[in-house]
Write a protein that holds these residues in place. Structure first.
Motif, PDB file in Angstrom:
ATOM      1  N   SER A  75      35.768   1.506 -38.276  1.00 51.63           N
ATOM      2  CA  SER A  75      35.950   1.223 -37.174  1.00 51.63           C
ATOM      3  C   SER A  75      34.702   1.626 -35.708  1.00 51.63           C
ATOM      4  CB  SER A  75      37.045   2.805 -36.008  1.00 51.63           C
ATOM      5  OG  SER A  75      37.807   2.547 -36.836  1.00 51.63           O
ATOM      6  N   CYS A  76      34.770  -0.203 -35.372  1.00 53.58           N
ATOM      7  CA  CYS A  76      33.802   0.422 -34.955  1.00 53.58           C
ATOM      8  C   CYS A  76      34.102  -0.946 -33.578  1.00 53.58           C
ATOM      9  CB  CYS A  76      32.525  -0.560 -35.397  1.00 53.58           C
ATOM     10  SG  CYS A  76      32.991  -2.614 -36.024  1.00 53.58           S
ATOM     11  N   GLU A  77      32.979  -1.367 -32.779  1.00 56.12           N
ATOM     12  CA  GLU A  77      33.670  -1.932 -31.475  1.00 56.12           C
ATOM     13  C   GLU A  77      33.877  -3.541 -31.437  1.00 56.12           C
ATOM     14  OE1 GLU A  77      32.123  -1.757 -28.254  1.00 56.12           O
ATOM     15  OE2 GLU A  77      32.122   0.851 -28.510  1.00 56.12           O
ATOM     16  N   LEU A  78      34.204  -3.815 -32.969  1.00 52.86           N
ATOM     17  CA  LEU A  78      34.872  -5.135 -33.297  1.00 52.86           C
ATOM     18  C   LEU A  78      36.286  -4.483 -33.713  1.00 52.86           C
ATOM     19  CD1 LEU A  78      32.145  -6.913 -34.793  1.00 52.86           C
ATOM     20  CD2 LEU A  78      33.059  -6.872 -32.163  1.00 52.86           C
ATOM     21  N   GLY A  79      36.934  -3.189 -34.053  1.00 55.22           N
ATOM     22  CA  GLY A  79      38.105  -2.224 -33.817  1.00 55.22           C
ATOM     23  C   GLY A  79      38.094  -2.042 -35.757  1.00 55.22           C
ATOM     24  N   GLU A  80      39.170  -2.203 -36.077  1.00 53.76           N
ATOM     25  CA  GLU A  80      39.311  -0.694 -37.552  1.00 53.76           C
ATOM     26  C   GLU A  80      39.117  -2.366 -38.897  1.00 53.76           C
ATOM     27  OE1 GLU A  80      42.916   0.827 -39.523  1.00 53.76           O
ATOM     28  OE2 GLU A  80      42.214   2.416 -38.340  1.00 53.76           O
ATOM     29  N   LEU A  81      37.888  -2.252 -39.176  1.00 57.90           N
ATOM     30  CA  LEU A  81      37.887  -3.408 -39.880  1.00 57.90           C
ATOM     31  C   LEU A  81      38.272  -2.735 -42.388  1.00 57.90           C
ATOM     32  CD1 LEU A  81      34.310  -5.612 -38.003  1.00 57.90           C
ATOM     33  CD2 LEU A  81      37.681  -5.435 -37.796  1.00 57.90           C
ATOM     34  N   ALA A  82      38.508  -4.019 -42.638  1.00 58.13           N
ATOM     35  CA  ALA A  82      38.662  -3.748 -43.986  1.00 58.13           C
ATOM     36  C   ALA A  82      36.891  -3.493 -44.536  1.00 58.13           C
ATOM     37  CB  ALA A  82      39.526  -4.530 -45.049  1.00 58.13           C
ATOM     38  N   HIS A 110      39.076  -9.448 -28.966  1.00 55.35           N
ATOM     39  CA  HIS A 110      37.937  -8.741 -28.289  1.00 55.35           C
ATOM     40  C   HIS A 110      37.369 -10.321 -27.732  1.00 55.35           C
ATOM     41  CE1 HIS A 110      38.015  -5.502 -30.603  1.00 55.35           C
ATOM     42  NE2 HIS A 110      38.286  -5.828 -31.423  1.00 55.35           N
ATOM     43  N   ASP A 111      37.420  -9.552 -26.295  1.00 54.03           N
ATOM     44  CA  ASP A 111      36.917 -10.095 -24.768  1.00 54.03           C
ATOM     45  C   ASP A 111      35.285  -9.853 -24.839  1.00 54.03           C
ATOM     46  OD1 ASP A 111      39.655 -10.708 -23.603  1.00 54.03           O
ATOM     47  OD2 ASP A 111      39.791  -9.369 -22.885  1.00 54.03           O
ATOM     48  N   ALA A 112      35.001 -11.407 -24.773  1.00 51.24           N
ATOM     49  CA  ALA A 112      33.548 -11.426 -24.973  1.00 51.24           C
ATOM     50  C   ALA A 112      33.368 -12.352 -23.308  1.00 51.24           C
ATOM     51  CB  ALA A 112      32.837 -11.586 -25.913  1.00 51.24           C
ATOM     52  N   GLN A 156      28.649 -10.957 -25.334  1.00 46.88           N
ATOM     53  CA  GLN A 156      28.482  -9.751 -25.185  1.00 46.88           C
ATOM     54  C   GLN A 156      29.627  -9.086 -24.802  1.00 46.88           C
ATOM     55  OE1 GLN A 156      27.615  -8.737 -20.781  1.00 46.88           O
ATOM     56  NE2 GLN A 156      26.036  -7.145 -21.637  1.00 46.88           N
ATOM     57  N   LEU A 157      30.117  -8.114 -25.873  1.00 40.10           N
ATOM     58  CA  LEU A 157      31.598  -7.800 -25.389  1.00 40.10           C
ATOM     59  C   LEU A 157      31.535  -7.397 -24.109  1.00 40.10           C
ATOM     60  CD1 LEU A 157      31.774  -5.552 -29.130  1.00 40.10           C
ATOM     61  CD2 LEU A 157      32.474  -8.258 -28.557  1.00 40.10           C
ATOM     62  N   GLN A 158      32.868  -7.939 -23.897  1.00 42.95           N
ATOM     63  CA  GLN A 158      33.840  -6.927 -22.603  1.00 42.95           C
ATOM     64  C   GLN A 158      34.779  -5.766 -23.097  1.00 42.95           C
ATOM     65  OE1 GLN A 158      32.713  -9.338 -19.159  1.00 42.95           O
ATOM     66  NE2 GLN A 158      31.996  -9.482 -20.741  1.00 42.95           N
ATOM     67  N   SER A 159      33.465  -4.445 -23.211  1.00 38.45           N
ATOM     68  CA  SER A 159      33.975  -3.093 -23.442  1.00 38.45           C
ATOM     69  C   SER A 159      32.699  -2.308 -23.132  1.00 38.45           C
ATOM     70  CB  SER A 159      34.095  -2.693 -25.259  1.00 38.45           C
ATOM     71  OG  SER A 159      32.403  -3.585 -25.107  1.00 38.45           O
ATOM     72  N   ALA A 160      33.421  -0.523 -23.099  1.00 36.73           N
ATOM     73  CA  ALA A 160      33.030   0.069 -21.942  1.00 36.73           C
ATOM     74  C   ALA A 160      31.040  -0.041 -22.521  1.00 36.73           C
ATOM     75  CB  ALA A 160      33.103   1.230 -22.735  1.00 36.73           C
TER      76      ALA A 160
END
Length: 351
Positions: free
Chosen positions: A252-259, A293-295, A312-316
């Motif tokens: 899990s990271c800023e781009l979600g849960e990835l395989a 994800h919004d960017a 730029q990711l629109q995250s915290a």
């Protein structure tokens, strides 16, 4: 052609180690790309294999015959190695045909032994044999240099960054011609290069030399998808590295849960995503994985067939990532987009 076996090869200059006990095997008929940054020891290894320098330790065997070992240094001319230098190094006062047969016995030189066959092998017409080297393009001169290296039927071909002086279009054409000629000859070859795309596109296998040590030898696909270190990931193409947490075969990271391509255990990791895995979604499109994800597009480097897009990711955390998209889908700076990650990724433990 032959197989190459290197065991514990060492070399120092003025007390400074350059090669640290290298082990490497190249199977018969394989084109191995030896890749590494400047100063990694590539040229030193090439010179040791060709016999231009003496090793400080270790051994080298070519087709079962030892040419380097304890108190053993077989001279260059007795190793039956074909050598293609960076710029061909053809003799300007000799014709193409005479350049090709230069290293052959006198009777074969007079008969221009196999000249037409070798020119055909490297993709040049037979009548080029009568031309002077300066009448050929840079790419054609490199093909002639390869024909000269193949003429004595060597056990091994060494190519020392042979395409570095060519322009982009000619480089691709010449690479293809040289790879085709080596395959047709069934040659065992080592291509020394610092060009990642060259190594990945030409090598059956790629060996990466880093600070005098071989840190990974693998097929191009494995090397690109599963580089063994973060530094190597950034050297082999572009890499997006994000902090994350791994659990079993996912992270899990800023781009979600990835395989993950391969499990790395549990705990803190750096997640490596290739820019081409980051897809920008159309307005009417949904992510295949369901994670969107919004960017904000902050910068675009347009390169024709594709474009490098800073986002730029629109995250915290407002983390920055970089995507690679087809040129015709290139967004503009200031646009708001949605993105998703496709495919498996690699993670590196922080422990």
């Amino acid at each position: 052609m032959s197989e190459l076996r290197i065991r514990g090869l060492q070399k120092s200059f003025d007390g400074h180690p350059v090669l640290h006990g290298l082990d490497l095997s190249v199977e018969r008929g394989t084109l191995l790309a030896l890749l590494g940054p400047s100063g990694s020891g590539k040229t030193t290894l090439l010179r040791l294999l060709c016999g231009f320098e003496r090793a400080d330790g270790g051994s080298v065997e070519i087709d079962g015959r030892r040419v380097v070992g304890d108190n053993l240094h077989v001279p260059s001319e007795q190793r039956r190695i074909g050598y293609v230098p960076q710029e061909g190094a053809l003799f300007p006062h000799l014709s193409v045909a005479d350049n090709i047969v230069f290293g052959l016995p006198r009777t074969q030189r007079r008969a221009r032994h196999r000249v037409a066959e070798l020119l055909e092998l490297v993709g040049l017409p037979a009548y080029f044999g009568e031309r002077a080297p300066q009448q050929l393009s840079g790419g054609q001169q490199q093909r002639v240099a390869l024909a000269r290296a193949l003429a004595p039927a060597p056990t091994l071909i060494m190519l020392d960054e042979p395409f570095s002086s060519l322009d982009a279009a000619l480089r691709v054409e010449t690479r293809l011609a040289v790879a085709s000629a080596l395959a047709a000859a069934g040659a065992t070859a080592v291509l020394v290069t610092h060009d990642q795309s060259e190594a990945l596109s030409l090598g059956h296998e790629v060996a990466v030399l880093w600070n005098g040590r071989l840190i990974q030898t693998a097929t191009p696909e494995v090397l690109y998808r599963r580089p063994v270190t973060r530094e190597l990931a950034s050297f082999i193409g572009e890499a997006v590295l994000l902090p994350g947490i791994a659990q079993q075969d996912r992270a899990s990271c800023e781009l979600g849960e990835l395989a993950l391509v391969a499990p790395v255990g549990h705990g803190a990791v750096d997640v490596m995503v290739r820019p081409e895995q980051i897809r920008l979604l159309r307005a009417d499109e949904t992510a295949r994985t369901g994670a969107e994800h919004d960017a904000l597009v902050t910068d675009v480097i347009f390169q024709g067939q594709d474009a490098s897009v800073a986002l730029q990711l629109q995250s915290a955390t407002r983390a920055m990532v970089r995507a690679r998209v087809p040129g015709y889908l290139c967004p503009r700076p200031g646009e708001r987009v949605r993105l998703a990650v496709e495919g498996e990724v690699t993670a590196y433990s922080r422990a």
